[in-house]
Design a protein around this motif. Structure first.
Motif, PDB file in Angstrom:
ATOM      1  N   LEU A 128     -24.209  83.161  34.034  1.00  0.00           N
ATOM      2  CA  LEU A 128     -24.267  84.365  34.850  1.00  0.00           C
ATOM      3  C   LEU A 128     -23.302  84.325  36.035  1.00  0.00           C
ATOM      4  CD1 LEU A 128     -25.840  87.026  35.291  1.00  0.00           C
ATOM      5  CD2 LEU A 128     -27.482  85.689  36.625  1.00  0.00           C
ATOM      6  N   THR A 129     -22.462  85.348  36.146  1.00  0.00           N
ATOM      7  CA  THR A 129     -21.680  85.571  37.353  1.00  0.00           C
ATOM      8  C   THR A 129     -22.677  85.970  38.438  1.00  0.00           C
ATOM      9  OG1 THR A 129     -19.680  86.234  36.173  1.00  0.00           O
ATOM     10  CG2 THR A 129     -19.930  87.049  38.428  1.00  0.00           C
ATOM     11  N   THR A 130     -22.507  85.428  39.627  1.00  0.00           N
ATOM     12  CA  THR A 130     -23.523  85.636  40.659  1.00  0.00           C
ATOM     13  C   THR A 130     -22.916  85.604  42.054  1.00  0.00           C
ATOM     14  OG1 THR A 130     -25.705  84.869  41.398  1.00  0.00           O
ATOM     15  CG2 THR A 130     -24.090  83.173  40.863  1.00  0.00           C
ATOM     16  N   LEU A 131     -23.684  86.094  42.996  1.00  0.00           N
ATOM     17  CA  LEU A 131     -23.359  85.956  44.408  1.00  0.00           C
ATOM     18  C   LEU A 131     -24.253  84.856  44.962  1.00  0.00           C
ATOM     19  CD1 LEU A 131     -23.140  89.724  45.004  1.00  0.00           C
ATOM     20  CD2 LEU A 131     -21.327  88.141  45.607  1.00  0.00           C
ATOM     21  N   SER A 132     -23.650  83.870  45.595  1.00  0.00           N
ATOM     22  CA  SER A 132     -24.380  82.716  46.107  1.00  0.00           C
ATOM     23  C   SER A 132     -24.427  82.758  47.628  1.00  0.00           C
ATOM     24  CB  SER A 132     -23.687  81.428  45.645  1.00  0.00           C
ATOM     25  OG  SER A 132     -24.375  80.301  46.121  1.00  0.00           O
ATOM     26  N   GLN A 133     -25.616  82.575  48.155  1.00  0.00           N
ATOM     27  CA  GLN A 133     -25.786  82.540  49.604  1.00  0.00           C
ATOM     28  C   GLN A 133     -25.618  81.107  50.116  1.00  0.00           C
ATOM     29  OE1 GLN A 133     -29.002  85.488  50.933  1.00  0.00           O
ATOM     30  NE2 GLN A 133     -29.728  84.695  48.970  1.00  0.00           N
ATOM     31  N   PRO A 134     -25.045  80.939  51.298  1.00  0.00           N
ATOM     32  CA  PRO A 134     -24.869  79.595  51.863  1.00  0.00           C
ATOM     33  C   PRO A 134     -26.196  79.075  52.442  1.00  0.00           C
ATOM     34  CG  PRO A 134     -24.009  81.222  53.382  1.00  0.00           C
ATOM     35  CD  PRO A 134     -24.461  81.969  52.155  1.00  0.00           C
ATOM     36  N   LEU A 135     -27.092  78.645  51.565  1.00  0.00           N
ATOM     37  CA  LEU A 135     -28.455  78.303  51.977  1.00  0.00           C
ATOM     38  C   LEU A 135     -28.510  77.154  52.980  1.00  0.00           C
ATOM     39  CD1 LEU A 135     -30.264  78.736  48.553  1.00  0.00           C
ATOM     40  CD2 LEU A 135     -30.096  80.365  50.451  1.00  0.00           C
ATOM     41  N   ILE A 180     -17.710  83.434  39.744  1.00  0.00           N
ATOM     42  CA  ILE A 180     -17.375  84.123  38.494  1.00  0.00           C
ATOM     43  C   ILE A 180     -17.625  83.183  37.306  1.00  0.00           C
ATOM     44  CG2 ILE A 180     -15.560  85.278  37.186  1.00  0.00           C
ATOM     45  CD1 ILE A 180     -14.329  86.030  39.920  1.00  0.00           C
ATOM     46  N   ARG A 181     -18.456  83.680  36.386  1.00  0.00           N
ATOM     47  CA  ARG A 181     -18.785  82.915  35.185  1.00  0.00           C
ATOM     48  C   ARG A 181     -18.622  83.807  33.965  1.00  0.00           C
ATOM     49  NH1 ARG A 181     -23.802  80.815  38.338  1.00  0.00           N
ATOM     50  NH2 ARG A 181     -23.003  78.953  39.343  1.00  0.00           N
ATOM     51  N   GLU A 182     -19.154  83.383  32.849  1.00  0.00           N
ATOM     52  CA  GLU A 182     -18.923  84.029  31.563  1.00  0.00           C
ATOM     53  C   GLU A 182     -19.445  85.466  31.450  1.00  0.00           C
ATOM     54  OE1 GLU A 182     -20.696  81.519  28.613  1.00  0.00           O
ATOM     55  OE2 GLU A 182     -19.612  79.768  29.314  1.00  0.00           O
ATOM     56  N   SER A 183     -20.467  85.830  32.177  1.00  0.00           N
ATOM     57  CA  SER A 183     -21.099  87.141  31.979  1.00  0.00           C
ATOM     58  C   SER A 183     -20.218  88.316  32.420  1.00  0.00           C
ATOM     59  CB  SER A 183     -22.454  87.215  32.675  1.00  0.00           C
ATOM     60  OG  SER A 183     -22.302  87.235  34.080  1.00  0.00           O
ATOM     61  N   THR A 184     -19.078  88.003  33.072  1.00  0.00           N
ATOM     62  CA  THR A 184     -18.111  89.050  33.407  1.00  0.00           C
ATOM     63  C   THR A 184     -16.782  88.802  32.715  1.00  0.00           C
ATOM     64  OG1 THR A 184     -17.550  87.874  35.447  1.00  0.00           O
ATOM     65  CG2 THR A 184     -19.135  89.694  35.609  1.00  0.00           C
ATOM     66  N   GLY A 185     -16.754  87.859  31.810  1.00  0.00           N
ATOM     67  CA  GLY A 185     -15.559  87.649  31.012  1.00  0.00           C
ATOM     68  C   GLY A 185     -14.543  86.686  31.587  1.00  0.00           C
ATOM     69  N   LYS A 186     -14.939  85.895  32.531  1.00  0.00           N
ATOM     70  CA  LYS A 186     -13.999  84.920  33.125  1.00  0.00           C
ATOM     71  C   LYS A 186     -14.334  83.521  32.688  1.00  0.00           C
ATOM     72  CE  LYS A 186     -12.004  88.176  35.364  1.00  0.00           C
ATOM     73  NZ  LYS A 186     -10.706  88.639  35.140  1.00  0.00           N
TER      74      LYS A 186
END
Length: 159
Positions: A113-120, A153-159
């Motif tokens: 999953l392509t995702t937005l990651s928060q700086p936890l 960016i990961r596979e779920s958006t084609g990258k």
């Protein structure tokens, strides 16, 4: 481009903020946004799965090009439904989540999953600094700190 949004639980501020960000981003790029593009959802995997199944049935020939999910767990449920319905991600639909939550990633046969990651870590450290400051100086002015997420960016958006 037809991009939809699955909200989180809108009784939670983070879900409202992510929905508002979706609306602002769509308007900024001149893309259509309306009640039909926003699906009120939750942060649960089963909810994402069931809502995606319903979306596929209702919009069989007119599915969106992409969907932004307010939470990764919901997106993983939707990915499972898409896989079962033979809808190829990212070829037929691109998926983006939020949280960089990989707890559901292991039980998958679908793209990462392509995702937005928060700086936890940074957020936790800042919270402790603010708490210590408030304890040491209760009359000091309150501080607001904004943290920007990182797009992974990961596979779920084609990258």
């Amino acid at each position: 481009r037809n991009i939809w949004h699955f909200t989180g639980d809108l009784q939670r501020t983070i879900a409202e903020s992510r929905r508002d960000g979706y609306i602002q981003g769509m308007k900024k790029h001149g893309l259509p946004v309306g009640r039909h593009t926003i699906i009120e959802s939750d942060f649960e995997k089963q909810v994402g799965y069931l809502q995606m199944k319903q979306l596929i049935r209702l919009h069989e020939g007119a599915l969106p090009d992409g969907i932004f999910f307010a939470g990764d767990v919901t997106a993983y449920g939707a990915l499972q439904a898409l896989e079962e319905e033979k809808i190829r991600v990212p070829e037929q639909m691109k998926i983006v989540g939020f949280d960089n939550d990989t707890t559901c990633a292991n039980d998958r046969n679908h793209p990462f999953l392509t995702t937005l990651s928060q700086p936890l870590l940074e957020m936790g450290q800042a919270a402790v600094r603010m708490l210590i400051s408030a304890i040491q100086n209760p009359t000091a002015s309150k501080e607001t700190k904004i943290f920007l997420p990182e797009l992974i960016i990961r596979e779920s958006t084609g990258k």
